[in-house]
Design an enzyme around this catalytic site. Structure first.
Site: not given
Ligand SMILES: *[C@@H]1O[C@H](CO)[C@@H](O)[C@H](O)[C@H]1NC(C)=O
Ligand SMILES: *[C@@H]1O[C@H](CO)[C@@H](O)[C@H](O)[C@H]1NC(C)=O
Ligand SMILES: *[C@@H]1O[C@H](CO)[C@@H](O)[C@H](O)[C@H]1NC(C)=O
Ligand SMILES: *[C@@H]1O[C@H](CO)[C@@H](O)[C@H](O)[C@H]1NC(C)=O
Length: 810
Positions: A502, A504-505, A507, A620
């Site tokens: 997936g 992430g923030g 990358g 976040d």
């Protein structure tokens, strides 16, 4: 005698009744015809074909042959959308060659499907997918409604174009809510340059909204519709024959995507309660509208929730210092014009929606590297910029622009890198652009040095360890092993897509397996992401110092050239959102487990805020950033956005707001003002999500238009908070007070004003005791109105006129 006569009448009545009774067919052959009142149903009775009036009040006599979802009702296709029948004497029949023919009462054909094929024993039926298909005796498809698009696309349908037959699959809106004839808007694939999905309004020469080109994961201008969205699998194929786009749901989700008559794309999902829920809308905000700021400008949403334009770094407004937001107007020009000399250089602009590709060239085999691409662009003076076509696997393929760059915007974590041709003026060191570049590259080098230093410290530490031990110095610094790129390549099968976990923030994240069998998660930063180097520095520096059982553990890092990666322990149970928002998986989490998760997150956060030597604000925090180990213990991850402060500075402002809507408190989303209390707000949202199993932003309720926070607040005010938790959690009545107390604490965390929210130390105390709690006031952001849509992380720009795009050293 009288008896017999009445029997006669009764049977005659029954007979006539059965003659006029509506028939429900499962198959139609040339022998039958479907009369007004009859229906054709799919085997499972989910879909139905029949005659219908769409405007009961004004034009009830106008009848249409339509295909619809029966329950909940939704029309998905209409045969005679431009040509209504008058009255109820119309009928549909299947010709011997398999064509559908719609006749009015006078047997005049109003509409027909024309398959140019010949057929034996044709028949018509509705498949489970909702596809109305006429096939011949051998099962060969003669005609299908999936090839005749209206305003709706279902799983299995496609948008696209076949270059051989010139057939196009595109959506066209209805004229009004009650008039299905072709309306003002179309959604189609423009294949002039690199194919891009576009929304057009009738009569306008330019686009209305450009969802953009496909980058391997999503359309560049519609990140929410991409793979990030964990509900659907999206497929985009492009070959010499055909370009097409389609999607299928990952779970048992029933969904339809509709282009409505005001030119909005609406994604509906069927809820458990058999209702259509609006899950997603595009365009999301004003900045999505085509080229609203003109060339070389980026659009941002300011604190008043309106669009504002600013020039890219190195560009200046074309006319005067300010310009109005209006389509095609204004825009920017190079501060120093490019000369097409050898001195031109390319500057990387990270995190962007790629510009309009109508006048682009691309490498259709996706084989060129970024370096090849740069060389190709340098060699032609008209080439204004280049980029990778595909962002997977660290980026591949080449895309070149031969026009002014229009319709860009910035994203915090879904954007792409664009390399724009700029003049290199060595004399003008006062120029912002040049300064920017110099600062950028010096900064870049520094950052890499710092990162290398942190990684290499291991070796230095080893040397001094013995000595320190002898001297009795506590060893606070932790080991941070460096992995070499080969090891990581092998572990992740060369970052194979199969191992893609997936995004992430900042990358992509890949799963890997080291030689010894240990499973790892590799977060790949700089090479493929925008603000990578800076975030990498942040993350490495921070995480190396942080150790807590509710924080995800960093195993090491890897830097090689432009590549920098973080290696984490792998969490087999994925993240919290994967569980709590899934009806089935949620069942594995009883109240004890959920309480443990809530407490764990609270303790992890408390550590970040107070107990570690640095004061760290996560910025976040969301369900997707809380990972679960094999015992379902929560571990906070993704410090890419964290900011650390020495001492007790606990508040700050930022121009670059990064985070996820639904979790951001008002003062941060609107003014970019953040503090430890911003994390407290996000924590409160997570707690409510854990208790209800609903997402804050995706929440919907038949009775009101509030988000989850609003719903909980409303229930609280009305003394109905017992209705808030998922029913499962209320089974054990002894535990109900605990559940309700958590709701109370969560409400305190999501207060509008930061000063009304408790700090994490108080939160941990409140969760663990029975002391009385203060009364909450109305929470912040309790309606969904005026906020961009579901699950999209995006970055807002300050309303400053000057650009604040960050330049990265290369
Ligand atoms: C999309 O196009 C490809 C060729 O580019 C073709 O093989 C594929 O079958 C098409 N997909 C659908 C759903 O028709
Ligand atoms: C079209 O979609 C938008 C966005 O979801 C919605 O606000 C609007 O009411 C819709 N219009 C109609 C006529 O359905
Ligand atoms: C922008 O629009 C306003 C109102 O429409 C107008 O008064 C103003 O002159 C415009 N500014 C520019 C720079 O065009
Ligand atoms: C540069 O690219 C344009 C657009 O593809 C093309 O028309 C032109 O011939 C190229 N010029 C050179 C010198 O290759």
């Amino acid at each position: 005698m009288r008896k017999i006569r009445s029997l006669f009448w009764v049977s005659l009545f029954l007979l006539s009744f059965s003659f006029s009774a509506a028939l429900d067919y499962s198959v139609i052959t040339p022998r039958e015809s479907l009369k007004d009142g009859d229906t054709l149903s799919s085997k499972d009775h989910v879909f139905q074909l029949g005659f219908i009036s769409l405007d009961q009040d004004e034009q009830p006599q106008h009848r249409f042959l339509g295909l619809w979802y029966k329950q909940p009702f939704a029309i998905i296709w209409i045969a005679n959308r431009n040509n209504p029948l008058y009255g109820t004497s119309g009928y549909l029949s299947l010709s011997s060659s398999g064509d559908l023919q719609l006749f009015d009462g006078e047997h005049r054909a109003l509409w027909s499907s024309s398959s140019s094929k010949t057929a034996k024993n044709p028949y018509l039926k509705i498949l489970y997918t909702g596809n109305l298909v006429s096939s011949d005796g051998e099962g060969i498809v003669l005609w299908q409604s999936f090839d005749d698009l209206m305003n709706t696309i279902l799983a299995g349908m496609k948008l696209g174009k076949n270059f051989k037959t010139q057939k196009e699959w595109s959506l066209s809106s209805w004229k009004t809510l009650k008039d299905p004839s072709i309306g003002d808007f179309t959604l189609s694939l423009d294949t002039r340059g690199l194919p891009q999905l576009i929304l057009k309004k009738k009569g306008d020469s330019s686009y209305s909204y450009r969802l953009g080109s496909w980058n391997g994961l999503s359309f560049t201008g519609a990140p929410a519709m991409g793979r990030e969205n964990n509900l659907f699998d999206y497929k985009f194929t492009s070959s010499e024959q055909e370009v097409n786009y389609s999607w299928t749901p990952r779970r048992q989700i029933v969904s339809r995507l509709v282009l409505n008559n005001t030119g909005k794309l609406q994604r509906f999902i069927q809820s458990k309660q058999h209702k259509w829920i609006l899950a997603n809308t595009a365009p999301e905000d004003e900045c999505d509208y085509y080229s609203i700021c003109g060339p070389y400008a980026v659009c941002g949403i300011n604190s008043k929730n309106t669009a504002s334009c600013s020039c890219l770094q190195g560009f200046k407004p074309k006319s005067g210092r300010k310009w109005n937001v209006s389509r095609g107007a204004g825009g920017c020009v190079h501060e120093i014009p490019t000369t097409c000399g050898k001195k031109d250089r390319f500057v990387k602009f990270p995190g962007m929606k790629l510009p309009d590709t109508s006048w682009s060239w691309y490498d259709s085999r996706n084989a060129m590297t970024l370096e090849d691409c740069k060389i190709k662009c340098s060699s032609n003076c008209s080439c204004t910029a280049y980029a990778n076509t595909d962002i997977r696997d660290g980026g591949k393929g080449c895309l070149l622009w031969f026009s002014d760059l229009v319709d860009m915007r910035e994203y915090s974590s879904f954007g792409q890198d664009v390399y724009i041709r700029m003049a290199f003026a060595k004399k003008d060191f006062k120029g912002r652009e040049v300064m920017g570049m110099v600062i950028g590259s010096v900064f870049g080098i520094l950052v890499v040095l710092v990162a290398v230093f942190v990684c290499c410290r291991k070796k230095m530490m080893k040397r001094y360890r013995g000595e320190n031990r002898r001297k009795g110095i506590a060893e606070e610094e932790m080991d941070l092993p460096i992995f070499d790129i080969k090891t990581i390549s092998i572990a992740t099968d060369d970052f194979s897509y199969v191992n893609f976990l997936g995004r992430g923030g900042f990358g992509p994240v890949y799963k890997g397996k080291l030689e010894g069998g240990q499973e790892i998660a590799v977060k790949r930063l700089c090479a493929s992401s925008g603000q990578g180097v800076e975030e990498f520095k942040n993350e490495v520096k921070l995480i190396a110092k942080l150790q807590h059982r509710n924080l995800v553990r960093l195993l090491g890092c890897c830097i090689q050239g432009e590549e920098c990666m973080l290696i984490y322990e792998y969490m087999p149970n994925k993240s919290l959102d994967f569980f709590i928002f899934d009806e089935n998986r949620r069942k594995e989490l009883d109240w004890e487990k959920r309480k443990n998760i809530i407490n764990g997150i609270a303790r992890g956060l408390l550590y970040l805020h107070q107990d570690s030597r640095l004061r760290i604000i996560h910025r976040d925090l969301k369900a997707g950033n809380v990972l679960l180990d094999n015992l379902m213990n929560p571990k906070i991850s993704d410090f890419g956005l964290a900011k650390s402060f020495g001492g007790d500075q606990s508040e700050s402002s930022t121009k670059r707001v990064v985070g996820t809507y639904g979790y951001m408190p008002p003062e941060y989303a609107i003014d970019g003002h953040f503090s430890v209390k911003s994390d407290v707000f996000s924590f409160g949202v997570i707690v409510l999500e854990i208790i209800t199993g609903k997402t804050n932003r995706g929440f919907s309720h038949p009775d009101h238009d509030l988000n989850l926070l609003g719903h909980v607040w409303k229930s609280w005010v009305e003394d109905r908070e017992i209705e808030v938790p998922e029913e499962e959690l209320l089974k054990d009545t002894c535990l109900v007070p605990e559940v309700l107390r958590s709701i109370h604490v969560a409400l305190l965390c999501v207060q509008q004003k930061p000063e009304d929210r408790p700090n994490m130390a108080s939160v941990v105390l409140m969760l663990g005791s029975d002391t009385s709690l203060p009364h909450p006031k109305q929470p912040g952001f309790f309606t969904n109105r005026n906020l961009p849509d579901i699950s999209s992380s995006l970055s807002l720009r300050s309303q400053n006129e000057l650009s604040i795009t960050m330049l990265q050293g290369r």
